[in-house]
Design an enzyme around this catalytic site. Sequence first.
Site, PDB file in Angstrom:
ATOM      1  N   GLY A 201      22.721  61.281  39.104  1.00 19.06           N
ATOM      2  CA  GLY A 201      22.912  61.500  38.045  1.00 19.06           C
ATOM      3  C   GLY A 201      23.500  63.072  38.193  1.00 19.06           C
ATOM      4  O   GLY A 201      23.776  63.986  39.055  1.00 19.06           O
ATOM      5  N   SER A 202      23.302  64.189  37.012  1.00 18.38           N
ATOM      6  CA  SER A 202      23.404  65.484  36.719  1.00 18.38           C
ATOM      7  C   SER A 202      22.418  65.896  37.982  1.00 18.38           C
ATOM      8  O   SER A 202      23.028  67.295  38.628  1.00 18.38           O
ATOM      9  CB  SER A 202      23.232  65.934  35.581  1.00 18.38           C
ATOM     10  OG  SER A 202      24.092  64.953  34.273  1.00 18.38           O
ATOM     11  N   THR A 203      21.109  65.562  38.561  1.00 19.81           N
ATOM     12  CA  THR A 203      20.696  65.996  39.873  1.00 19.81           C
ATOM     13  C   THR A 203      21.401  66.420  40.964  1.00 19.81           C
ATOM     14  O   THR A 203      21.205  67.645  41.208  1.00 19.81           O
ATOM     15  CB  THR A 203      19.401  65.258  39.876  1.00 19.81           C
ATOM     16  OG1 THR A 203      20.439  64.359  40.521  1.00 19.81           O
ATOM     17  CG2 THR A 203      18.537  65.509  38.973  1.00 19.81           C
TER      18      THR A 203
ATOM     19  N   LYS B 132      24.335  68.137  40.535  1.00 22.37           N
ATOM     20  CA  LYS B 132      25.319  69.279  40.665  1.00 22.37           C
ATOM     21  C   LYS B 132      24.136  70.350  41.319  1.00 22.37           C
ATOM     22  O   LYS B 132      25.263  71.728  41.228  1.00 22.37           O
ATOM     23  CB  LYS B 132      24.814  69.548  38.812  1.00 22.37           C
ATOM     24  CG  LYS B 132      26.095  68.786  37.619  1.00 22.37           C
ATOM     25  CD  LYS B 132      25.818  69.376  36.640  1.00 22.37           C
ATOM     26  CE  LYS B 132      26.414  67.315  35.321  1.00 22.37           C
ATOM     27  NZ  LYS B 132      25.644  67.503  34.373  1.00 22.37           N
TER      28      LYS B 132
END
Lengths: 486, 484
Positions: free
Chosen positions: B214-216, B218
């Site tokens: 997920g966004s981690t 990024k």
Amino acid sequence: MSAMPSMPSSAGSNTTATTTISTVGPPSRRNTELALLAFAVILPCFAYANVGLALNGEMPSGMLGYGLGLGLLGGVGHLVVRKFAKYADPLLLPLATLLNGLGLVMIWRLDQSERLARLAKAQGFTFQASAPNQLLFSALGIALFVAVVIFLKDHRILQRYTYISMVVALILLVAPVFFPGKFGAKIWITVPGLGSIQPGEFAKIILAIFFAGYLMVKRDALALASRRFMGLYLPRGRDLGPILAVWALSLVILVFETDLGSSLLFFGMFVVMLYVATERTSWIVFGLLMSAGGAAVVGSVEPHVKVRVMAWLHPFAVYDNPRPSWATTEQIAQALFAFGSGGVFGTGWGQGASDLIQFAANSDFIFASYGEELGLAGAMAILLIYGLIVERGVRTALAARDPFGKLLATGLAAAFGIQVFVVAGGVMGLIPLTGMTMPFLAQGGSSVIANWALIAILIKISDTARRPAPAPAPSPDAEMTQVVRP
Amino acid sequence: MNKPVRRIAIFCGLLVLALLLRDNWLQFVQADELKTHKNNRRVDIARYSQPRGNIIVDGQAITGSVETGGVDFKYKRTYTDGPMWAPVTGRSSQVYGATQLENLYDRVLIGDDDRLFFNRTVDMITGKGKKGGDVITTLNGKAQKAAFEGLGDKKGAVAAIDPRTGKILALASTPSYDPSKIAGANDGKEWTSLDKDKNKPMLNRALRETYPPGSTFKVVTAAAALENGLYKDVDSKTDSPLPWTLPDTVTPLKNEGDIPCKDASLRVALQWSCNTVFGKVSADLGNKKMMDEAQKFGFNNDKLDTPVRAAQSIYPKDNRPQNAMDGIGQASNRATPLQMAMVAAAVANDGKLMEPYMVDKVRAPNLNVIETHQPKEMSQPMSRDNARKIQSMMETVVNEGTGKNGRISGVTVGGKTGTAQHGVANSENPYAWFISYAKGSNGSPVAVAVVIEGSDTMRDDIAGGALAAPIAKKVMEAVLSTAK
């Protein structure tokens, strides 16, 4: 072979000799036997103490009784031999006593196994110690030994019973078919309330008597009336009868009693004796071809034998997932583990885990227990003891002066050797496993009693072979010439 | 008749010879193979014939041995706080075998390791029984407790590392199991129920399960952008149109809610977790460069041994739209919690990634140390300057962005939240992520990754901050309190 080695070489020609015949015969070797026997009693005693110390950290309480018991058995055997078979082979009795004693120790050691006790409990049996029974059977065995040595004045008497032996042997061999089988083989005669005997063990000796008697009479016909073909002497058709009959019999045993071991044993013994009687290599070739053919056909058709062969080829298949349907027991794998875990020097008495073989650890598989606890060194020593017994038997055959004795001694020695090979080979995974027991070592009454009788017969034959011929009656003429002096 | 008799003597001799040869084959040539055969019960009997050596955390044994009273196995393994430590110790079961540290250090623990030879010989001479050595771990009891209790009855995992050395400080997985209960010879029932449990309590999620990050992820994308020179200043505007369509498609990539993502700087984009910005960064860099950067962080390494081997985290070869989605951790890239802790650790350690490990020392029964692990640098995924830039971005996330729940007063904390959608058409409950680090006076002593499965209450990006961040915070606090 000269019976009178001490006779001076000049005796025949010199009429003036005053001492022609020595009254001193060959050494009887009874004291050698006694010394070896003492060793054969002391060694198992040490082993016994060793087991006690390893298992409980103290000397076993039954030590004295056990030592005395074994000493007494060996001692009685020795005294009887000293009296009634003075010139007997000095090695046979000590070797058999040693094996019997070591067998008792291992059986006693496995009696102490908590694992086997719990297994029996889990399966709803009461766990019975086997060592006291085995000691009793050993005593019975020695008793039979004593009886044979005393009452069998001359082994040639047995020749009279050639055809009776045949009938008795056939009955013994066929009887188990009518009794329920145990553990996949019908080799027992069960008497309710009394226990069961394995007639095959006795049949082995009685068959040897029959073969020896029969072949002694027929050997000339079998040896001489033959045609030569491709370097082999082919027997006449009608002379093939006996070997075909024995072959058929052994196949019948194999099929109906599903006992590969006995089948191999009897046929092997017969071929050996036939070869010795006729001195014709062709019989060996025939024998091998017939047994190979028979075994191949039965092995691929008879399900029980087939299972044994598969288990021999793939001993670890029982652990496969999914497990093949024929892989029903892990005994062979466990026996192989026992041997491997023993390594070269073994774990020491009482410190192995051969009871993982579970059922039959002290009978059919007892050799694996020795392999684990005494290691390669101990197992080879035991095999060599067996080898010695066999070779002493064959030596007896060489020394024997009558063809019946030669045949009988060869047959018994070869049967003993084949049995050891079949059992030890089976347990070690050299050949498919069979339902026979290691002579003297394994738990089982029939085996120990029958094998003591076998040793007794060999002892009698060797006694006759080595006994000096009675001194010829002095010639009255010689007396006369001695009187007239210059 | 003597000639054939002599031949029979030779024949019988050959039979005995065959037996002797076979015996030598079995007991000499094949002996070792048979002795150590996996089905040879003696191996296990010997293994449990004496108390096993222990696995040690903070100087305290977390394992033990008790007498069973059984025939085959004299002792069996026990565990203190078994469910909490199971992802570290693994199990040593008399029936179901050993796993993880119990398995890898089995020879040390049972005293059979070659390096214990001297010990064994002395013991043999002095008549003492064989003893096992101890395995001393790098774990931090307080951090582990904070992680395990923080996860509570939720399904998830925590991995915490010391970024400076790579020491694993916490490794928790829930739901867990008590390896004591399947250690014995008659624990089949318990085993079956654990084995059949659909929640897979015996799965070590911290090391052996991969999740979409997920966004981690990024953070990795941001590192790739800086390292490849796509952007140099984290505070200047990026070229990020809104709405933005995934390359080669007509599908617009959406952001979670109405957040200021148009041409947002990297800092702002990370602060609000802008999908469009990082999706475009990934698309601009291309699959190759993204994959290279991810690999420097430890992705695609199938031999990550701690020494317990971690599952392989993956950044795959992908087509352009998929690669853009990979950049926001929502395509086919997957990561273990340990891997995401490594990402945070590399950032916190000024760009240097240390190889994670959990066995510090191996100790002989006489307390001599026979093996010491030296920290090793694994790679340098980013320069020191770029690492500092990302640190300041991640600190903004915690101070002013989605990761406020990770704040610790008086301590600099950097972090990143994530909520990974998964299932067909994102139908299943998303995974809530939080990765973070805390800074002390002497570098960063802790980096942590938390993942929680099946947080059904929240489906937006706040989930990671709300569910996972408080656990990370407690773990960091625990480590900071022991570091003093």
